[in-house]
Scaffold this active site. Sequence first.
Site, PDB file in Angstrom:
ATOM      1  N   ASP A   1       0.821  -1.220   0.000  1.00  0.00           N
ATOM      2  CA  ASP A   1       0.000   0.000   0.000  1.00  0.00           C
ATOM      3  C   ASP A   1       0.853   1.269   0.000  1.00  0.00           C
ATOM      4  OD1 ASP A   1       0.992   0.062   2.582  1.00  0.00           O
ATOM      5  OD2 ASP A   1      -0.963   0.018   3.580  1.00  0.00           O
TER       6      ASP A   1
ATOM      7  N   GLU B   1       1.028   4.268   7.325  1.00  0.00           N
ATOM      8  CA  GLU B   1       0.041   3.841   6.344  1.00  0.00           C
ATOM      9  C   GLU B   1      -0.404   5.041   5.495  1.00  0.00           C
ATOM     10  OE1 GLU B   1       0.024   0.836   5.897  1.00  0.00           O
ATOM     11  OE2 GLU B   1      -0.890  -0.399   7.448  1.00  0.00           O
TER      12      GLU B   1
END
Length: 260
Positions: A136, A143
Amino acid sequence: MEVVIVPDATAGGSLIADALAALVRRKPDALLGVATGSTPLPIYEALAAQVASGAVDASRVRVCQLDEYVGLPAGHPESYRSVVLREVVEPLGIDKGSFLGPDGSADDIPAACTAYDEALRAAGGVDLQILGIGTDGHIGFNEPCSSLASRTRIKTLTRQTREDNARFFDSLDEVPHHVITQGIGTILEARHLVLLATGAGKAHAVAQAVEGPVAAVVPASALQLHPHATVVVDEAAASELKLADYFRATYAAKPEWQGL
Ligand code: PGA
């Protein structure tokens, strides 16, 4: 950033191990930022082989963690402290006392995060930070949409990252939801960033990080802001790079003395 395309993971590991060995010869007590996960293992194996052969003495090297799970009991084999001890500290003959990491089992996690950021600065800053990249686009456990100025703090993992890491646990349910990670701002303070990515599963994230805009939605794109960032990718991870031929030609023409 400099992009180096290598034939495979072993070649990437050796290249980065050579850069680490050169750093340690130059600065025997260098502070080395280590990443966990599968990707960096060839780096540690290649460097351990150099240590075993006597080509480099890593006994004075200091090591610090990039991130840690929150809530795993002390000594859990998949805590990143355990992984770094097993994969890096012991094989390289590094003193356990010179190993820095955030305390994922602390009662006061925010205080543990602040203390870790301060400990890194007090140690003189990271000389070389090894990084992987998540599918990702994360670096450390920053994140997507992490602040590009973030400091060490607690984060919640995406489902995608928990699924990616489930292979280290007996089931997905056992993968912690929370982690402590160096922030992107913290990572950018290291003097040299070296990201290794291998396998086709990383190709999209690598292309976005290297050739896309700097954007919090792709945390690894923050490397574009760093004055000395090196991205080492194998052919599979390079497969979506539009500028791959240019990167190959640039590296082939690089004077040997320049190093990574
Ligand atoms: P991996 O993890 O090396 O196990 O693919 C990389 C990362 O999540 O940063």
